[in-house]
Scaffold this motif. Structure first.
Motif, PDB file in Angstrom:
ATOM      1  N   MET A 116       0.843  -1.172   0.000  1.00 46.49           N
ATOM      2  CA  MET A 116       0.000   0.000   0.000  1.00 46.49           C
ATOM      3  C   MET A 116       0.893   1.243   0.000  1.00 46.49           C
ATOM      4  SD  MET A 116      -3.262   0.900   2.349  1.00 46.49           S
ATOM      5  CE  MET A 116      -2.539   1.173   3.938  1.00 46.49           C
ATOM      6  N   ASN A 117       0.513   2.215  -0.804  1.00 48.38           N
ATOM      7  CA  ASN A 117       1.284   3.444  -0.929  1.00 48.38           C
ATOM      8  C   ASN A 117       0.581   4.555  -0.146  1.00 48.38           C
ATOM      9  OD1 ASN A 117       2.556   5.787  -1.693  1.00 48.38           O
ATOM     10  ND2 ASN A 117       2.691   5.232  -3.844  1.00 48.38           N
ATOM     11  N   PRO A 118       1.135   5.008   0.976  1.00 46.27           N
ATOM     12  CA  PRO A 118       0.457   6.015   1.796  1.00 46.27           C
ATOM     13  C   PRO A 118       0.262   7.352   1.089  1.00 46.27           C
ATOM     14  CG  PRO A 118       2.686   5.690   2.566  1.00 46.27           C
ATOM     15  CD  PRO A 118       2.427   4.629   1.533  1.00 46.27           C
ATOM     16  N   TYR A 119       1.090   7.655   0.099  1.00 48.15           N
ATOM     17  CA  TYR A 119       0.955   8.931  -0.603  1.00 48.15           C
ATOM     18  C   TYR A 119      -0.252   8.950  -1.531  1.00 48.15           C
ATOM     19  CZ  TYR A 119       5.532   9.812   1.276  1.00 48.15           C
ATOM     20  OH  TYR A 119       6.575   9.984   2.140  1.00 48.15           O
ATOM     21  N   ASN A 120      -0.778   7.785  -1.853  1.00 45.32           N
ATOM     22  CA  ASN A 120      -1.952   7.692  -2.722  1.00 45.32           C
ATOM     23  C   ASN A 120      -3.181   7.198  -1.975  1.00 45.32           C
ATOM     24  OD1 ASN A 120      -0.563   8.567  -4.970  1.00 45.32           O
ATOM     25  ND2 ASN A 120       0.088   6.526  -5.525  1.00 45.32           N
ATOM     26  N   THR A 121      -3.087   7.025  -0.681  1.00 43.10           N
ATOM     27  CA  THR A 121      -4.218   6.592   0.124  1.00 43.10           C
ATOM     28  C   THR A 121      -4.911   7.820   0.694  1.00 43.10           C
ATOM     29  OG1 THR A 121      -3.035   4.565   0.692  1.00 43.10           O
ATOM     30  CG2 THR A 121      -4.939   5.138   2.042  1.00 43.10           C
ATOM     31  N   VAL A 122      -6.096   8.107   0.171  1.00 41.34           N
ATOM     32  CA  VAL A 122      -6.825   9.311   0.577  1.00 41.34           C
ATOM     33  C   VAL A 122      -7.755   8.946   1.736  1.00 41.34           C
ATOM     34  CG1 VAL A 122      -8.427  11.104  -0.156  1.00 41.34           C
ATOM     35  CG2 VAL A 122      -6.688  10.255  -1.745  1.00 41.34           C
ATOM     36  N   PHE A 123      -7.618   9.656   2.817  1.00 41.46           N
ATOM     37  CA  PHE A 123      -8.475   9.471   3.985  1.00 41.46           C
ATOM     38  C   PHE A 123      -8.853  10.843   4.526  1.00 41.46           C
ATOM     39  CE2 PHE A 123      -4.089   9.483   5.300  1.00 41.46           C
ATOM     40  CZ  PHE A 123      -4.076  10.365   6.371  1.00 41.46           C
ATOM     41  N   ASP A 124      -9.911  10.900   5.290  1.00 36.35           N
ATOM     42  CA  ASP A 124     -10.400  12.144   5.904  1.00 36.35           C
ATOM     43  C   ASP A 124     -10.738  13.235   4.893  1.00 36.35           C
ATOM     44  OD1 ASP A 124     -10.431  11.207   8.460  1.00 36.35           O
ATOM     45  OD2 ASP A 124      -8.522  12.106   9.052  1.00 36.35           O
ATOM     46  N   ALA A 125     -11.084  12.844   3.665  1.00 35.78           N
ATOM     47  CA  ALA A 125     -11.465  13.835   2.655  1.00 35.78           C
ATOM     48  C   ALA A 125     -12.728  14.574   3.075  1.00 35.78           C
ATOM     49  CB  ALA A 125     -11.669  13.166   1.299  1.00 35.78           C
ATOM     50  N   LYS A 126     -13.553  13.934   3.876  1.00 34.83           N
ATOM     51  CA  LYS A 126     -14.795  14.555   4.336  1.00 34.83           C
ATOM     52  C   LYS A 126     -14.505  15.828   5.136  1.00 34.83           C
ATOM     53  CE  LYS A 126     -18.238  11.914   5.478  1.00 34.83           C
ATOM     54  NZ  LYS A 126     -19.156  11.004   6.182  1.00 34.83           N
ATOM     55  N   ARG A 127     -13.363  15.889   5.778  1.00 32.91           N
ATOM     56  CA  ARG A 127     -13.003  17.069   6.572  1.00 32.91           C
ATOM     57  C   ARG A 127     -12.795  18.306   5.693  1.00 32.91           C
ATOM     58  NH1 ARG A 127     -11.468  16.206  11.719  1.00 32.91           N
ATOM     59  NH2 ARG A 127     -10.073  17.986  11.710  1.00 32.91           N
ATOM     60  N   LEU A 128     -12.571  18.111   4.393  1.00 34.68           N
ATOM     61  CA  LEU A 128     -12.311  19.217   3.481  1.00 34.68           C
ATOM     62  C   LEU A 128     -13.580  19.722   2.787  1.00 34.68           C
ATOM     63  CD1 LEU A 128      -9.116  17.757   1.782  1.00 34.68           C
ATOM     64  CD2 LEU A 128      -9.231  19.378   3.691  1.00 34.68           C
ATOM     65  N   ILE A 129     -14.662  18.960   2.833  1.00 33.17           N
ATOM     66  CA  ILE A 129     -15.887  19.319   2.125  1.00 33.17           C
ATOM     67  C   ILE A 129     -16.458  20.622   2.687  1.00 33.17           C
ATOM     68  CG2 ILE A 129     -18.280  18.632   1.641  1.00 33.17           C
ATOM     69  CD1 ILE A 129     -17.311  15.737   1.627  1.00 33.17           C
ATOM     70  N   GLY A 130     -16.738  21.555   1.795  1.00 36.15           N
ATOM     71  CA  GLY A 130     -17.356  22.821   2.173  1.00 36.15           C
ATOM     72  C   GLY A 130     -16.426  23.833   2.808  1.00 36.15           C
ATOM     73  N   ARG A 131     -15.140  23.542   2.832  1.00 39.25           N
ATOM     74  CA  ARG A 131     -14.184  24.467   3.450  1.00 39.25           C
ATOM     75  C   ARG A 131     -13.328  25.119   2.378  1.00 39.25           C
ATOM     76  NH1 ARG A 131     -13.352  23.363   9.207  1.00 39.25           N
ATOM     77  NH2 ARG A 131     -14.554  21.513   9.733  1.00 39.25           N
ATOM     78  N   LYS A 132     -12.811  26.274   2.705  1.00 38.37           N
ATOM     79  CA  LYS A 132     -11.867  26.961   1.824  1.00 38.37           C
ATOM     80  C   LYS A 132     -10.455  26.518   2.185  1.00 38.37           C
ATOM     81  CE  LYS A 132     -14.712  30.991   1.041  1.00 38.37           C
ATOM     82  NZ  LYS A 132     -15.045  30.769  -0.330  1.00 38.37           N
ATOM     83  N   PHE A 133      -9.575  26.546   1.198  1.00 37.20           N
ATOM     84  CA  PHE A 133      -8.205  26.092   1.401  1.00 37.20           C
ATOM     85  C   PHE A 133      -7.509  26.874   2.512  1.00 37.20           C
ATOM     86  CE2 PHE A 133      -3.653  26.036   0.441  1.00 37.20           C
ATOM     87  CZ  PHE A 133      -3.433  24.667   0.395  1.00 37.20           C
ATOM     88  N   ASP A 134      -7.839  28.149   2.653  1.00 36.17           N
ATOM     89  CA  ASP A 134      -7.167  29.002   3.639  1.00 36.17           C
ATOM     90  C   ASP A 134      -7.726  28.882   5.050  1.00 36.17           C
ATOM     91  OD1 ASP A 134      -5.463  29.968   1.687  1.00 36.17           O
ATOM     92  OD2 ASP A 134      -6.806  31.614   1.161  1.00 36.17           O
ATOM     93  N   ASP A 135      -8.777  28.068   5.259  1.00 35.61           N
ATOM     94  CA  ASP A 135      -9.331  27.885   6.604  1.00 35.61           C
ATOM     95  C   ASP A 135      -8.265  27.317   7.544  1.00 35.61           C
ATOM     96  OD1 ASP A 135     -11.786  28.759   5.807  1.00 35.61           O
ATOM     97  OD2 ASP A 135     -12.765  26.799   5.879  1.00 35.61           O
ATOM     98  N   VAL A 136      -8.307  27.767   8.783  1.00 37.64           N
ATOM     99  CA  VAL A 136      -7.344  27.315   9.783  1.00 37.64           C
ATOM    100  C   VAL A 136      -7.415  25.796   9.959  1.00 37.64           C
ATOM    101  CG1 VAL A 136      -6.689  27.486  12.204  1.00 37.64           C
ATOM    102  CG2 VAL A 136      -7.411  29.521  10.976  1.00 37.64           C
ATOM    103  N   GLU A 137      -8.617  25.243   9.958  1.00 33.77           N
ATOM    104  CA  GLU A 137      -8.786  23.790  10.146  1.00 33.77           C
ATOM    105  C   GLU A 137      -8.161  23.008   8.997  1.00 33.77           C
ATOM    106  OE1 GLU A 137     -11.390  25.917  10.164  1.00 33.77           O
ATOM    107  OE2 GLU A 137     -12.008  25.944  12.254  1.00 33.77           O
ATOM    108  N   VAL A 138      -8.350  23.499   7.777  1.00 39.48           N
ATOM    109  CA  VAL A 138      -7.769  22.829   6.609  1.00 39.48           C
ATOM    110  C   VAL A 138      -6.249  22.876   6.684  1.00 39.48           C
ATOM    111  CG1 VAL A 138      -7.515  22.911   4.097  1.00 39.48           C
ATOM    112  CG2 VAL A 138      -9.776  23.231   5.138  1.00 39.48           C
ATOM    113  N   GLN A 139      -5.695  24.017   6.993  1.00 42.02           N
ATOM    114  CA  GLN A 139      -4.237  24.144   7.085  1.00 42.02           C
ATOM    115  C   GLN A 139      -3.667  23.233   8.167  1.00 42.02           C
ATOM    116  OE1 GLN A 139      -2.260  25.818   4.892  1.00 42.02           O
ATOM    117  NE2 GLN A 139      -4.222  25.994   3.831  1.00 42.02           N
ATOM    118  N   SER A 140      -4.387  23.075   9.262  1.00 45.19           N
ATOM    119  CA  SER A 140      -3.955  22.167  10.323  1.00 45.19           C
ATOM    120  C   SER A 140      -4.005  20.718   9.853  1.00 45.19           C
ATOM    121  CB  SER A 140      -4.845  22.357  11.549  1.00 45.19           C
ATOM    122  OG  SER A 140      -4.512  21.442  12.554  1.00 45.19           O
ATOM    123  N   ASP A 141      -5.061  20.357   9.134  1.00 45.94           N
ATOM    124  CA  ASP A 141      -5.202  18.980   8.629  1.00 45.94           C
ATOM    125  C   ASP A 141      -4.124  18.631   7.611  1.00 45.94           C
ATOM    126  OD1 ASP A 141      -7.421  18.568  10.201  1.00 45.94           O
ATOM    127  OD2 ASP A 141      -8.866  18.978   8.604  1.00 45.94           O
TER     128      ASP A 141
END
Length: 65
Positions: A1-26
């Protein structure tokens, strides 16, 4: 398994802007690349030698199929 291609927690990004503090922390915890496109977070992975880009809600939809 390649961790660089394993997408997880994508739900945390839904509806957020890239510059949000939460997104930058994630971003510090994601092994895959996330960048800004029109102010929204876009996920980038390599699949079968090709670079693919997805917005977070598309990743969630594909996960359920």
């Amino acid at each position: 398994m390649n961790p660089y291609n394993t997408v997880f927690d994508a739900k945390r990004l839904i509806g957020r802007k890239f510059d949000d503090v939460e997104v930058q922390s994630d971003l510090k915890h994601f092994p895959f690349r996330v960048f800004s496109k029109s102010g929204k977070p876009v996920i980038e992975v390599e699949y079968r030698g090709e670079t693919k880009q997805f917005v977070s809600f598309i990743v969630q939809i594909q996960h359920r199929i």
